[in-house]
Design a protein around this motif. Sequence first.
Motif, short mmCIF file in Angstrom:
data_model
loop_
_atom_site.label_atom_id
_atom_site.label_comp_id
_atom_site.label_asym_id
_atom_site.label_seq_id
_atom_site.Cartn_x
_atom_site.Cartn_y
_atom_site.Cartn_z
N ASN A 144 18.68 -17.47 -1.03
CA ASN A 144 20.07 -17.19 -1.38
C ASN A 144 20.36 -15.70 -1.53
OD1 ASN A 144 20.90 -19.94 -1.47
ND2 ASN A 144 19.84 -20.14 -3.45
N GLY A 145 19.45 -14.86 -1.02
CA GLY A 145 19.63 -13.42 -1.08
C GLY A 145 18.89 -12.80 -2.26
N TYR A 146 18.78 -11.50 -2.22
CA TYR A 146 18.11 -10.75 -3.29
C TYR A 146 18.75 -9.38 -3.41
CZ TYR A 146 15.67 -8.09 0.34
OH TYR A 146 15.38 -7.27 1.41
N ARG A 147 18.39 -8.71 -4.48
CA ARG A 147 18.86 -7.34 -4.70
C ARG A 147 17.76 -6.56 -5.38
NH1 ARG A 147 19.94 -7.13 -10.15
NH2 ARG A 147 20.40 -9.16 -11.14
N PHE A 148 17.88 -5.25 -5.38
CA PHE A 148 16.95 -4.43 -6.13
C PHE A 148 17.32 -4.52 -7.61
CE2 PHE A 148 16.56 -2.76 -1.87
CZ PHE A 148 15.18 -2.59 -1.75
N ARG B 107 0.84 -1.19 0.00
CA ARG B 107 0.00 0.00 0.00
C ARG B 107 0.88 1.24 0.00
NH1 ARG B 107 -4.66 0.61 4.52
NH2 ARG B 107 -3.10 1.94 5.54
N GLY B 108 0.41 2.29 -0.62
CA GLY B 108 1.24 3.48 -0.83
C GLY B 108 1.80 4.10 0.42
N ASP B 109 1.15 3.91 1.56
CA ASP B 109 1.62 4.51 2.80
C ASP B 109 2.40 3.53 3.66
OD1 ASP B 109 -0.65 2.98 3.21
OD2 ASP B 109 -1.42 4.23 4.85
N HIS B 110 2.77 2.38 3.11
CA HIS B 110 3.53 1.38 3.87
C HIS B 110 4.93 1.24 3.31
CE1 HIS B 110 -0.44 -0.74 5.29
NE2 HIS B 110 -0.11 0.31 6.04
N GLU B 111 5.83 0.67 4.14
CA GLU B 111 7.23 0.51 3.76
C GLU B 111 7.62 -0.96 3.77
OE1 GLU B 111 9.13 2.89 2.63
OE2 GLU B 111 7.59 4.41 3.00
N LEU B 112 8.50 -1.34 2.85
CA LEU B 112 8.97 -2.71 2.74
C LEU B 112 9.84 -3.09 3.94
CD1 LEU B 112 9.23 -5.26 0.85
CD2 LEU B 112 11.37 -4.24 0.05
N ASN B 113 9.60 -4.28 4.47
CA ASN B 113 10.44 -4.85 5.52
C ASN B 113 11.41 -5.82 4.86
OD1 ASN B 113 11.36 -6.78 7.57
ND2 ASN B 113 9.90 -5.77 8.94
N GLU B 114 12.67 -5.42 4.78
CA GLU B 114 13.65 -6.20 4.02
C GLU B 114 14.02 -7.51 4.71
OE1 GLU B 114 16.92 -4.01 2.39
OE2 GLU B 114 15.73 -2.19 2.13
N VAL B 115 13.92 -7.56 6.04
CA VAL B 115 14.22 -8.81 6.75
C VAL B 115 13.15 -9.85 6.44
CG1 VAL B 115 14.44 -9.88 9.02
CG2 VAL B 115 15.56 -7.70 8.56
N LYS B 116 11.89 -9.46 6.51
CA LYS B 116 10.81 -10.39 6.16
C LYS B 116 10.94 -10.85 4.71
CE LYS B 116 7.35 -8.26 9.23
NZ LYS B 116 6.06 -7.52 9.24
N THR B 117 11.29 -9.91 3.84
CA THR B 117 11.43 -10.25 2.43
C THR B 117 12.49 -11.32 2.22
OG1 THR B 117 10.78 -8.00 1.80
CG2 THR B 117 11.95 -9.30 0.15
N GLY B 118 13.59 -11.21 2.95
CA GLY B 118 14.68 -12.17 2.79
C GLY B 118 14.32 -13.58 3.22
N LYS B 119 13.18 -13.74 3.91
CA LYS B 119 12.76 -15.07 4.38
C LYS B 119 11.68 -15.68 3.49
CE LYS B 119 13.93 -14.10 9.18
NZ LYS B 119 13.47 -14.02 10.58
N LEU B 120 11.31 -14.98 2.42
CA LEU B 120 10.28 -15.51 1.51
C LEU B 120 10.82 -16.68 0.70
CD1 LEU B 120 8.86 -12.16 0.07
CD2 LEU B 120 7.78 -13.63 1.79
N PRO B 121 9.96 -17.64 0.35
CA PRO B 121 10.38 -18.72 -0.55
C PRO B 121 10.92 -18.14 -1.86
CG PRO B 121 8.23 -19.21 0.39
CD PRO B 121 8.55 -17.79 0.78
N GLY B 122 12.08 -18.61 -2.27
CA GLY B 122 12.71 -18.10 -3.47
C GLY B 122 13.78 -17.05 -3.19
#
Length: 577
Positions: A320-324, A302-317
């Motif tokens: 092995n890490g991610y990048r923008f 949602r436009g007023d929310h911010e990405l949580n990068e720690v939670k993102t790093g635990k998603l399936p897929g």
Amino acid sequence: MHASKYHINTLKEAPAEAEVKSHQLMTRAGMIRKAAGGIYTYMPLGLKVLRKIEGIVREEMNRAGAIELLMPVVQPAELWMESGRWEQYGAELLRIKDRHQRDFVLQPTSEEVITDIARNEIHSWRQLPLNFYHIQTKFRDERRPRFGLMRGREFTMKDAYSFDRDEASAQASYDAMFQAYMRIFERLGLEFRAVAADTGSIGGSRSHEFQVIADTGEDLVVYNPASQYAANIELAEAPCLIAERAAPAQALTKTATPDAPKCELVAEQLGLPLARTVKSIVLATDDPEGKQQARIWLLLLRGDHELNEVKTGKLPGFENGYRFATEAEILETFGCVPGYLGPVDTAKPVSVIADLTVAHMSDFVCGANEEGYHYTGVNWGRDLPEPAKADLRNVVSGDPDPQGGVLAIQRGIEVGHVFFLGDKYSKALNATFLETDGKPAVLQMGCYGIGISRIAAAAIEQNHDDKGIIWPRAIAPFEAVICPMNLHKSETVRNVAEKLYQELQASGVDVMLDDRDIRPGIMFADWELIGAPLRITIGDRGLKDGIVEIQTRRQAAADKIPVEQALEFSLQQLKSL
């Protein structure tokens, strides 16, 4: 202690690089002196604070059954290579060579060394459980050391490591350390919260941080004022804010939104709440073997929310890490520059994950994958397929707690962390013991850290005013200071001051008698800056009326107390602090 025989050297101004109060006040109070960037000498007053913190920590660790040892600052690289962290740890690990060109590190932590000790010292289940701890200097080669003792390169920490037969007993050891930490921070006299936390680079499956509450803290603590719930924002679960998705009420429409690459600008142009917009974040995961192109992911919030990068790093897929994603990858996938991206009509297929709240939105606004345009009236199922769903965002103040109540956020300074490690290090270093059946089993580990020097800084961030430091009594360099007026000219003042000094000492109070030949204003300013919890002022004028003045550091005015009651009143005041 008499001030004339001690080293007190206060400064009127703090160094220009001192950005936070603890750095400014510790420097001005003569507690630390900079040797190099992020490296400090602890002067006598500062060292007294550290030793008092260490004393409380040591008492509670011993009470919890931990056994003290002392591991080296310089550690052999072979152990770090064996654990896999020689390469993983990164530039903060200071690598050095001796005269024989052998590799060593200046330790930032001691998991490898303690596990090596365990595999050589623990042979049988009969030796377990065991918990070793030490208080030692650490070194982390921070890219940008700042904030004095808050983020230095050299610092003092207490590390403890538990070893158990199985996970159940290891969890019991974890709980014992958790309770020991609760007692430590209560005794330190600090306002703190124990919060569920991410395990980070240390690893493991269970973790709590101990956060000292302070407005200058770098961490955000999510908590429920009506319950015991508290978590670091990196770990706090963000609930879906829409109970049920509404049916579509608008047609899908491509709408011109010139010069509006951000959701805030789009909402302003369209006259809509920001909460009606959806932002697109494009990430890439690379093939570990480098044989395939990077996979592109579109995360929707949602436009007023911010990405949580720690939670993102635990998603399936994302294991092995991610990048923008790069701009070239974005152009190839969406056919559009960043700022106008969305999940509808992408140039190439993309893996879409919607935050829980976004997955329940209807008639929302998102980028149209054409510069200067956004779609309005976008609906799942009708205009695009149902997305994969996940908790992607940071909690915000006012979010509902699923257990009841409303969540709030406050800033904190992490000063302690406990981890359940399991076999992360014991398996890598082959630390085993013989079980009751005579077969080898891998040790189960926990690790528990407290930042001794950081506690000192955090205590000041939480407790100060425009005059200086306000130490909790338990860790103040001196609990009380006696300030005699004209001590060198008045025998009466000198006798009363010395008698009270001796009585306070005999009562177990860590007291300073300031016998320096300086003006009263300078003397008072020094002790307000240094932060003595209790000040006793003795002068001829008051003694003529049979009184002395006693004032706690937080009091605006002193209490006038009869001389014969000064000892008892001082002890009562100290007991209340």
